[in-house]
Scaffold this motif. Structure first.
Motif, short mmCIF file in Angstrom:
data_model
loop_
_atom_site.label_atom_id
_atom_site.label_comp_id
_atom_site.label_asym_id
_atom_site.label_seq_id
_atom_site.Cartn_x
_atom_site.Cartn_y
_atom_site.Cartn_z
N LEU A 1 0.83 -1.20 0.00
CA LEU A 1 0.00 0.00 0.00
C LEU A 1 0.87 1.26 0.00
CD1 LEU A 1 -2.82 1.26 0.16
CD2 LEU A 1 -2.65 1.09 2.65
N SER A 2 1.89 1.28 0.85
CA SER A 2 2.76 2.45 0.93
C SER A 2 3.48 2.73 -0.38
CB SER A 2 3.81 2.26 2.04
OG SER A 2 3.19 2.08 3.28
N TYR B 1 2.08 6.21 -7.20
CA TYR B 1 0.95 6.96 -7.77
C TYR B 1 1.23 8.47 -7.74
CZ TYR B 1 -3.67 8.95 -8.43
OH TYR B 1 -4.72 9.68 -8.89
N PHE B 2 1.62 8.97 -6.57
CA PHE B 2 1.79 10.41 -6.42
C PHE B 2 3.07 10.94 -7.08
CE2 PHE B 2 -1.41 9.92 -3.05
CZ PHE B 2 -2.29 10.91 -3.46
N THR B 3 4.02 10.08 -7.37
CA THR B 3 5.24 10.54 -8.04
C THR B 3 5.24 10.18 -9.53
OG1 THR B 3 6.44 8.51 -7.43
CG2 THR B 3 6.63 10.42 -5.93
N GLY C 1 2.59 1.67 -3.36
CA GLY C 1 1.59 2.04 -4.35
C GLY C 1 1.25 3.52 -4.29
N ILE C 2 1.10 4.04 -3.08
CA ILE C 2 0.81 5.46 -2.90
C ILE C 2 1.98 6.32 -3.39
CG2 ILE C 2 0.48 7.26 -1.13
CD1 ILE C 2 -1.19 5.13 0.43
N ILE C 3 3.18 5.93 -3.04
CA ILE C 3 4.37 6.68 -3.48
C ILE C 3 4.46 6.68 -5.01
CG2 ILE C 3 6.91 6.63 -3.57
CD1 ILE C 3 6.77 5.65 -0.60
#
Length: 144
Positions: free
Chosen positions: A48-49, A55-57, A51-53
């Motif tokens: 999850l962590s 996505y936002f980068t 994936g978030i990184i």
């Protein structure tokens, strides 16, 4: 600051710091839970962590852009990571973090040996001394 952020040593030190925190947090977290299930939950957090990184980068890459060799070795690395985590959490469940972590760090010695004998890397005399000291230190902390 840019030079520091682009330094392998900076990121390696942070990896060591987070690995130390991993051992402490995991030892407390695995206390009243099955070690394999704890590893599963940890893995979900990592996925999850990241994936978030990503996505936002904007760093996602299509899998078809990877070479077969890269994909194969990333899969093998993932399997090795999973096996390492399962063994690590099982060891933490059964032993003290102050003993488990140093034995786990024998991976440094194994990486040096594999790097030399399979990847053709070269270590100087002082570097070999350091590898030997890491091995001895890990064992002395774990068994002492």
């Amino acid at each position: 600051m840019t030079q520091l952020i682009n330094s392998w040593a900076f990121w390696a030190f942070l990896a060591a710091l987070f690995a130390a925190l991993t051992a402490i947090f995991a030892k407390v977290g695995v206390e009243n839970i099955n070690a394999d299930y704890a590893t599963f939950l940890r893995t979900l957090v990592v996925i999850l962590s990241l994936g978030i990184i990503l996505y936002f980068t904007g760093q996602f890459q299509p899998l078809d852009q990877l070479s077969g060799k890269s994909l194969l070795f990333l899969i093998l690395s993932g399997l090795a990571t999973g096996a390492s985590w399962l063994c690590y959490f099982r060891a933490l469940k059964l032993g003290n973090a102050s003993q488990v972590a140093p034995v786990d760090k024998l991976s440094v010695v194994l990486v040096a040996l594999i790097g030399v004998f399979l990847l053709g890397e070269h270590l100087s005399g002082p570097a070999w001394t350091g590898v030997g000291l890491i091995a001895a230190g890990s064992l002395l902390v774990a068994l002492g």
